[in-house]
Structures are given as C-alpha cells and as structure tokens.
Design a protein around this motif. Structure first.
Motif, mmCIF file in Angstrom:
data_model
loop_
_atom_site.group_PDB
_atom_site.id
_atom_site.type_symbol
_atom_site.label_atom_id
_atom_site.label_comp_id
_atom_site.label_asym_id
_atom_site.label_seq_id
_atom_site.Cartn_x
_atom_site.Cartn_y
_atom_site.Cartn_z
ATOM 1 N N LEU A 1 -9.625 -55.722 -14.536
ATOM 2 C CA LEU A 1 -9.535 -56.840 -13.583
ATOM 3 C C LEU A 1 -10.421 -57.994 -14.037
ATOM 4 N N PRO A 2 -10.066 -59.225 -13.662
ATOM 5 C CA PRO A 2 -10.975 -60.342 -13.950
ATOM 6 C C PRO A 2 -12.262 -60.187 -13.137
ATOM 7 N N TYR A 3 -13.347 -60.763 -13.666
ATOM 8 C CA TYR A 3 -14.678 -60.513 -13.105
ATOM 9 C C TYR A 3 -15.428 -61.829 -12.948
ATOM 10 N N SER A 4 -16.114 -61.946 -11.815
ATOM 11 C CA SER A 4 -16.929 -63.137 -11.571
ATOM 12 C C SER A 4 -18.352 -62.716 -11.215
ATOM 13 N N PHE A 5 -19.324 -63.267 -11.944
ATOM 14 C CA PHE A 5 -20.729 -62.914 -11.697
ATOM 15 C C PHE A 5 -21.415 -63.980 -10.851
ATOM 16 N N ALA A 6 -22.150 -63.524 -9.826
ATOM 17 C CA ALA A 6 -22.773 -64.418 -8.843
ATOM 18 C C ALA A 6 -24.107 -64.969 -9.341
ATOM 19 N N GLY A 7 -24.064 -65.731 -10.409
ATOM 20 C CA GLY A 7 -25.292 -66.314 -10.951
ATOM 21 C C GLY A 7 -25.892 -67.382 -10.062
ATOM 22 N N HIS A 8 -25.125 -67.828 -9.043
ATOM 23 C CA HIS A 8 -25.637 -68.875 -8.147
ATOM 24 C C HIS A 8 -26.704 -68.331 -7.208
ATOM 25 N N PHE A 9 -26.764 -67.007 -7.028
ATOM 26 C CA PHE A 9 -27.865 -66.481 -6.214
ATOM 27 C C PHE A 9 -28.556 -65.275 -6.852
ATOM 28 N N ALA A 10 -28.002 -64.746 -7.944
ATOM 29 C CA ALA A 10 -28.610 -63.572 -8.578
ATOM 30 C C ALA A 10 -28.618 -63.761 -10.089
ATOM 31 N N PRO A 11 -29.462 -64.676 -10.574
ATOM 32 C CA PRO A 11 -29.380 -65.043 -11.994
ATOM 33 C C PRO A 11 -29.847 -63.976 -12.969
ATOM 34 N N ARG A 12 -30.542 -62.961 -12.485
ATOM 35 C CA ARG A 12 -31.248 -62.078 -13.416
ATOM 36 C C ARG A 12 -30.372 -61.350 -14.424
ATOM 37 N N LEU A 13 -29.293 -60.734 -13.956
ATOM 38 C CA LEU A 13 -28.560 -59.803 -14.828
ATOM 39 C C LEU A 13 -27.291 -60.396 -15.429
ATOM 40 N N TYR A 14 -27.151 -61.726 -15.422
ATOM 41 C CA TYR A 14 -25.850 -62.284 -15.808
ATOM 42 C C TYR A 14 -25.439 -61.926 -17.228
#
Length: 330
Positions: free
Chosen positions: A183-196
């Motif tokens: 599946l396509p994946y979106s990472f929430a770097g707007h509030f959780a930048p640590r593990l991007y």
C-alpha cells in the motif's frame, strides 16, 4: 532523487480564535480551490475529536464538501482513524464519495484514535482499538473490492469502487504494514519528525507489490511557513508556535494571530519542545524553502511532499501556496 516530488496539502480546518466553523470551512474551500489552480496533487483532511480549534472531526463529510467545490484535485483523509469506526461504515462512506467524485478520492488510514481515551470510548462501541488495525484494514480493502460470490456483508455503495487505501504513520509499525500489504504510505513528519528516515527506509526496503500498487509510493508530511521574506515567515510562524504550545499545555488549539516575539509566552524548555515537534518545518521565502527542501530530499526518497500550513491570515495562507509552487520551478 530521480525527480522532484509532487506537492500536496494536509488540512486540519483550524479555527481562528473568535471565528466560526462556517467561516473556517469556507476558508478551507478557498484554500483547496487555490491549491487546485496551482496544480497541487491532493488535499487531505485529518480526523481529530474533542479538540477546540480543529473542525475536521466529520472527515468524510468535509471531503465531500471540498470535492464538490473543486474539479480535479484529489481529496481524501489524512486520515480516517480506523479504531474509531466500523470498517463497513467507512467503506460505505468512501464508496459513496468515490461514486460521486470518481477517480478523485483517497482513503488514508491511521491507527491512533486522534483523541483522548474518554472520547475514544465515546466513539467506539467495543474498545478493540488499535490491536485489530491490520484486520480492520484487510476488512476494509475486501469491502471496497469487487463483490465475491456468497459474500455475506456488502458495502453498497463501496463494493467494486477500489478506493485507494493508504496507510499513515508516525512510527515504524505502519511503514512495515504498508510495505507488507503493498500500500502507499504517508509519514507524519509534521508532528513526529524523529523517525522519518527509518520509517521511509523500512517501507521501501520491505515493499511487496500488490494489486493496488506495483512499486513503493511514499509521502512525507512536513510543516511549512512560506512568505515573501524570511523575516515575515519568522513572524507568521509564531501562530504555529503558539498553537503547539497550547497543545502541550492541554489548552484549546485556536489559531492565534502572529506576535512580534514569543518572549514571555514560552520558557526555554517549552521553546525547545515546540521546535523539536516542528523539527521538519521549512520556513522563509521561495529561495530559502527551496534550499531547505533540497537538503531534506538529499537524505530521503519521497514521491510526494504534503505540507501543513498554519498561517493565521487566510489570504496569506493562500499566498503561501504560490510561494511553495515557486520552489518547484527551475
């Protein structure tokens, strides 16, 4: 990077202090229309509950509203927090949206409740929550797939619409699940930048092709404060700083007007925490932001950047999109 990523937007329908929800949603529509005119790829709406200052709780209703006021931009959820909903209800809602706006609807799914435990209980009947997220995702996919002979529970509308399902995450868990399910994946770097970096790498390294997606497709969400000058951007960014500070203090999240200085509004410790939360923020004029994006893209492979733009003045917020679009030129 083989190519510059597409640009998209994440919208929380943030209410300005003293404004009405009606005015807020009218501004969200104007924002979406402006993004569409500039060629942004998609606009997603987040699901949050019991948060004064954020009016995107009825996510699918808003998706329909914005899709109905635009022509081509994809509109979707960033995301539907699946522990809050029976998969059948979501399949019916998004099947209906896809039937009205064919080829334009995205179904992004999150496994957090997007709220506090008391509200989570008010939303969900059985308290099964996040543990059954993988099963819920599979159930939802099968409800949106073509009908099978003897299928006992059908999403009508929904079945056969094949609404694209996305997984959203802020840790490695959803990156692994998205890779495994293709599946396509979106990472929430707007509030959780640590593990991007780690999450996007886990996703790419472990991706298994599926019927929906042959190759990995990753989006990174980041905060942006674009303005005509770096000084103006620094001033406008104080709206976002005040809001994140309110979040940490458990206060309402109204969008507040920018201030000349944050001195006296936060302690050194609070400032560090807010800046850490906004660790992936890009800020400044087009040239400054372009430089910051190039630096970011040198260290991570993404197909799309999804911006959150917390700017108090709706006109300046729309103008921020012009500046972002300028960073894609040249």
């Amino acid at each position: 990077m083989s190519h510059y990523p597409d640009y998209s937007l994440l919208e929380l329908a943030s209410v300005r202090e003293g404004d009405s929800v009606g005015a807020t949603l009218a501004n969200s529509v104007a924002y979406a229309q402006h993004a569409e005119m500039l060629g942004f790829k998609r606009l997603w709406l987040a699901e949050h509950h019991n948060m004064e200052g954020i009016s995107s709780s009825a996510t699918s209703v808003l998706i329909g509203h914005i899709a109905g006021k635009t022509q081509n931009i994809r509109v979707g959820s960033g995301g539907v927090m699946l522990p809050n909903h029976p998969p059948l209800v979501i399949a019916e809602q998004f099947g209906t949206l896809e039937s009205i706006y064919p080829g334009r609807i995205d179904l992004g799914l999150g496994r957090a409740p997007g709220t506090d435990p008391i509200t989570a209980r008010a939303l969900r009947r059985d308290g099964l929550g996040a543990e059954q997220f993988p099963e819920d995702v599979a159930q939802l996919q099968s409800l949106l797939a073509p009908l099978r002979a003897g299928q006992p529970v059908k999403a009508i509308p929904g079945a056969g619409t094949n609404v694209p399902v996305w997984l959203l995450g802020s840790s490695l868990y959803s990156a692994q699940l998205a890779a495994m399910r293709g599946l396509p994946y979106s990472f929430a770097g707007h509030f959780a930048p640590r593990l991007y970096r780690e999450a996007l790498k886990v996703y790419r390294d472990n991706f298994q092709p599926s019927e929906q997606l042959k190759h990995p497709y990753a989006v990174l969400a980041i905060p942006a404060v674009p303005a005509d000058s770096v000084e103006e951007a620094e001033y406008l960014a104080t709206t976002s700083y005040q809001r994140i500070l309110s979040l940490f203090k458990g206060q309402p999240l109204w969008l507040k007007p920018p201030v000349a200085s944050m001195d006296g509004l936060w302690s050194a410790g609070e400032e560090a925490t807010v800046k850490d939360f906004l660790g992936l923020q890009v800020l400044g004029d087009a040239a400054a932001i372009k430089g910051q994006l190039n630096q970011l893209l040198a260290s991570v492979e993404v197909d799309e950047l999804m911006f959150t733009v917390d700017i108090y003045d709706p006109e300046k917020r729309r103008h921020a999109l012009d500046i972002l679009q300028d960073t894609r030129q040249g």
